[in-house]
Design a protein around this motif. Structure first.
Motif, mmCIF file in Angstrom:
data_model
loop_
_atom_site.group_PDB
_atom_site.id
_atom_site.type_symbol
_atom_site.label_atom_id
_atom_site.label_comp_id
_atom_site.label_asym_id
_atom_site.label_seq_id
_atom_site.Cartn_x
_atom_site.Cartn_y
_atom_site.Cartn_z
ATOM 1 N N ASP A 1 0.844 -1.198 0.000
ATOM 2 C CA ASP A 1 0.000 0.000 0.000
ATOM 3 C C ASP A 1 0.882 1.251 0.000
ATOM 4 O O ASP A 1 1.859 1.319 0.755
ATOM 5 C CB ASP A 1 -0.886 -0.004 1.249
ATOM 6 C CG ASP A 1 -1.727 1.255 1.366
ATOM 7 O OD1 ASP A 1 -2.718 1.371 0.647
ATOM 8 O OD2 ASP A 1 -1.352 2.133 2.182
ATOM 9 N N PRO A 2 0.595 2.244 -0.831
ATOM 10 C CA PRO A 2 1.459 3.427 -0.940
ATOM 11 C C PRO A 2 1.735 4.128 0.395
ATOM 12 O O PRO A 2 2.853 4.559 0.657
ATOM 13 C CB PRO A 2 0.694 4.338 -1.908
ATOM 14 C CG PRO A 2 -0.095 3.394 -2.751
ATOM 15 C CD PRO A 2 -0.491 2.284 -1.829
ATOM 16 N N GLU A 3 0.714 4.241 1.243
ATOM 17 C CA GLU A 3 0.911 4.922 2.530
ATOM 18 C C GLU A 3 1.853 4.135 3.431
ATOM 19 O O GLU A 3 2.756 4.700 4.059
ATOM 20 C CB GLU A 3 -0.436 5.122 3.226
ATOM 21 C CG GLU A 3 -0.345 5.950 4.501
ATOM 22 C CD GLU A 3 -1.709 6.231 5.105
ATOM 23 O OE1 GLU A 3 -1.754 6.711 6.254
ATOM 24 O OE2 GLU A 3 -2.720 5.973 4.426
ATOM 25 N N LEU A 4 1.664 2.811 3.480
ATOM 26 C CA LEU A 4 2.540 1.966 4.286
ATOM 27 C C LEU A 4 3.951 1.961 3.708
ATOM 28 O O LEU A 4 4.943 1.971 4.450
ATOM 29 C CB LEU A 4 1.986 0.542 4.341
ATOM 30 C CG LEU A 4 2.791 -0.491 5.150
ATOM 31 C CD1 LEU A 4 2.971 -0.034 6.590
ATOM 32 C CD2 LEU A 4 2.109 -1.855 5.088
ATOM 33 N N ALA A 5 4.052 1.963 2.391
ATOM 34 C CA ALA A 5 5.367 1.986 1.745
ATOM 35 C C ALA A 5 6.108 3.277 2.073
ATOM 36 O O ALA A 5 7.316 3.260 2.345
ATOM 37 C CB ALA A 5 5.207 1.842 0.237
ATOM 38 N N GLN A 6 5.399 4.386 2.061
ATOM 39 C CA GLN A 6 6.022 5.673 2.381
ATOM 40 C C GLN A 6 6.517 5.701 3.814
ATOM 41 O O GLN A 6 7.617 6.187 4.108
ATOM 42 C CB GLN A 6 5.017 6.806 2.150
ATOM 43 C CG GLN A 6 5.629 8.198 2.206
ATOM 44 C CD GLN A 6 6.656 8.424 1.115
ATOM 45 O OE1 GLN A 6 6.399 8.110 -0.054
ATOM 46 N NE2 GLN A 6 7.821 8.935 1.471
#
Length: 395
Positions: free
Chosen positions: A195-200
């Protein structure tokens, strides 16, 4: 997709290695290349998690590429990247060091000509773990390299404590940098489907360690362990907390090492017994069983050494997180606008900066670094950790 896509945020290194692999293609074709365009020995250095071993594997894949373009699709590229290519020998120290016997056997194998590929490639991960005898054995091969053999050494730095001066002088150096968070986040989303938010978030707290970012993004246990470690600095309020926190650190390291090793250990033992006929029945199998049990005992000794290393590596990750916390406290206390290593714990960092002096914070940071060094010198982890936590409480 090209094999160079595996290297995250390392464009300067990719430029050097891709140019060398292009020169290697010309050498195989019998063409002349400028002196130094391709060499037989390379030293790849960089901070933990920057991708030293990945760089070595991608370079090996480019050298074995059937198309000569590092395509990432041919059999040569795929088998080299996965460590199954017949002409790519990968040395990953499972114990605390690489022995002279292991290195002599490796050098002997490296002297043979390639069988299916264009080059015989020897990758030595954690070359800083070479014993003095192993370094001397490797030096002889590097001084008089066999034709079409390439040595790729991976180490944290080219400092004499990591790689001997004589070996370093015969290698071409490639320095990797700490990958930027945006590059790490992008690869987590595109390659791992995070997930983009978790990756960030993972990219922002991993300290530039690509493998750690992936674990934090995909493993809830890793996230919980990190939270446990980062509660220590502000959780040392009573004398009893010293031993409780030390127990938590040691138990976490032992638990992770046990989980990682258990399944692999049992599988290795079963495969070895089966290969040696240790589980066979009937006449004349007593000798086979004795040989199998002896081989299993030797394997268990190797597995114990590997588990010790895994435990220490896991503990070292926790210590790196602690050191980064105290570094953040110094940054906030000084008023610098530098990015924090633990931005999600900014409130704890600010609270610590209000109550601690810069001198006491620096003493705490030095205690963490001293603990890391003590463990590297084979001090028992519990003794080193308890001494460290005592200093962390008093400052």
């Amino acid at each position: 997709m090209s094999v160079w896509a595996e290297l995250v945020g390392q464009e300067p290194a990719v430029e050097v290695l891709s140019a060398a692999s292009a020169a290697a293609v010309k050498i195989v074709a019998g063409e002349r290349v400028p002196a130094g365009a391709m060499t037989h020995a390379w030293l790849i250095t960089g901070p933990p998690g920057s991708g030293r071993s990945v760089a070595a594997r991608t370079f090996a894949a480019a050298l074995q590429c059937a198309a000569g373009t590092a395509c990432g699709e041919c059999t040569g590229c795929r088998t080299a990247m996965h460590g199954t290519h017949a002409d790519v020998k990968l040395v990953v120290p499972e114990g605390l060091s690489i022995s002279v016997a292991e290195m002599r056997a490796l050098v002997q194998a490296a002297a043979r000509r390639p069988t299916t590929g264009h080059w015989r490639v020897v990758i030595i991960e954690d070359a800083d773990r070479l014993t003095e005898g192993a370094s001397n054995a490797l030096l002889k091969a590097v001084e008089e390299p066999p034709d079409r053999t390439v040595f790729l050494l991976c180490a944290p730095s080219d400092h004499p404590e990591d790689v001997s001066v004589t070996i370093r002088s015969r290698c071409r150096l490639v320095n990797l940098r700490t990958p930027p968070p945006e590059a790490i986040a992008r690869v987590l989303v595109e390659r791992d489907g995070v997930d983009p938010e978790l990756a960030q978030w993972s990219a922002s707290v991993c300290g530039g360690h690509v493998g750690r970012a992936r674990r934090l993004a995909t493993d809830e246990h890793s996230r919980k362990r990190r939270e446990t470690v980062l509660r220590i600095p502000l959780g040392l309020r009573r004398p009893a907390d010293v031993f409780a926190c030390a127990d938590e650190l040691i138990a976490a390291a032992e638990g992770d090492a046990g989980e990682e090793s258990k399944a692999r250990d049992e599988s290795e033992k079963a495969e070895l017994r089966n290969a040696m006929g240790g589980d066979a029945t009937g006449k004349g199998v007593a000798g086979a069983k004795r040989a199998a049990e002896a081989a299993v005992k030797a394997l268990e000794k190797k597995q114990k050494s590997r588990a010790t290393r895994t435990q220490r590596d896991t503990l070292d990750l926790a210590l790196v997180d602690l050191a980064a916390f105290y570094r953040d406290v110094l940054v906030v206390g000084s008023g610098a606008k530098t990015m924090l290593n633990h931005p999600d714990h900014a409130s704890d960092v600010r609270e610590a900066a209000r109550h601690w002096t810069a001198e006491s914070t620096l003493r705490r940071l030095e205690a963490v670094l001293a603990c890391r060094e003590a463990i590297q010198w084979n001090v028992k982890p519990r003794i080193a950790v308890e001494a460290m936590v005592t200093v962390l409480r008093h400052g």
